[in-house]
Design a protein around this motif. Sequence first.
Motif, short mmCIF file in Angstrom:
data_model
loop_
_atom_site.label_atom_id
_atom_site.label_comp_id
_atom_site.label_asym_id
_atom_site.label_seq_id
_atom_site.Cartn_x
_atom_site.Cartn_y
_atom_site.Cartn_z
N MET A 1 22.22 -23.49 53.87
CA MET A 1 21.05 -23.26 53.05
C MET A 1 20.93 -21.76 52.80
SD MET A 1 17.07 -24.15 53.77
CE MET A 1 16.97 -23.08 55.16
N ARG A 2 20.53 -21.42 51.59
CA ARG A 2 20.40 -20.02 51.21
C ARG A 2 19.06 -19.83 50.51
NH1 ARG A 2 22.78 -17.50 46.25
NH2 ARG A 2 23.29 -19.65 45.82
N VAL A 3 18.28 -18.85 50.96
CA VAL A 3 17.02 -18.50 50.30
C VAL A 3 17.38 -17.71 49.05
CG1 VAL A 3 14.85 -17.23 50.48
CG2 VAL A 3 15.73 -18.48 52.47
N VAL A 4 16.90 -18.17 47.87
CA VAL A 4 17.22 -17.48 46.62
C VAL A 4 16.00 -16.82 46.00
CG1 VAL A 4 19.26 -18.87 46.11
CG2 VAL A 4 17.03 -19.62 45.29
N VAL A 13 15.10 -22.50 47.93
CA VAL A 13 16.37 -22.51 48.64
C VAL A 13 17.39 -23.34 47.87
CG1 VAL A 13 15.31 -22.16 50.91
CG2 VAL A 13 15.69 -24.47 50.09
N ASP A 14 18.65 -22.97 48.03
CA ASP A 14 19.78 -23.73 47.51
C ASP A 14 20.58 -24.24 48.71
OD1 ASP A 14 19.03 -23.10 44.95
OD2 ASP A 14 20.72 -21.77 44.55
N GLY A 15 21.29 -25.32 48.49
CA GLY A 15 22.15 -25.86 49.55
C GLY A 15 21.41 -26.74 50.53
N PHE A 29 15.47 -18.11 61.03
CA PHE A 29 16.28 -16.95 60.70
C PHE A 29 16.85 -16.33 61.97
CE2 PHE A 29 13.30 -17.15 57.08
CZ PHE A 29 14.23 -17.33 56.07
N LYS A 46 18.64 -28.06 45.38
CA LYS A 46 17.65 -26.98 45.35
C LYS A 46 16.28 -27.53 45.75
CE LYS A 46 20.15 -25.13 41.48
NZ LYS A 46 20.38 -23.79 41.13
N GLN A 68 16.25 -8.07 52.99
CA GLN A 68 17.45 -8.74 52.49
C GLN A 68 17.50 -8.69 50.96
OE1 GLN A 68 20.02 -10.09 54.46
NE2 GLN A 68 18.86 -8.88 55.92
N ILE A 72 20.37 -6.83 48.61
CA ILE A 72 21.10 -7.56 47.56
C ILE A 72 20.93 -6.85 46.23
CG2 ILE A 72 21.12 -9.71 46.23
CD1 ILE A 72 20.46 -11.12 48.95
#
Length: 99
Positions: A1-4, A13-15, A29, A46, A68, A72
């Motif tokens: 899972m990735r926070v977008v 989140v994605d994934g 986290f 998503k 973060q 990025i």
Amino acid sequence: MRVVDFSASDLRVDGIRGLATGDSIRISFSPNMVLTGEIAWSVWHKAGIKLLPALGEADPAFVFLSDQAAAIEQLRVRAIAAIAKERAGRAGHSGSGSH
């Protein structure tokens, strides 16, 4: 899972799979930084997560996510600058001038 994307009250989140609107979720986290919430919406992999409770701007998780996001963004800006510099260099060498 990735926070977008994130705010003090929500995460995108994605994934993520296997959860439906209204399901409870815990996101870790680190062992000391765990968020709780519920799935507000989900489409394919998503999802939007409503944080319960919402975070304050001084909350360690909010500071972590902000740091973060800033890192990025800094990498994105550097990559764009490097591409622009490379293209400018190629454009400067592509013409044949008289010597």
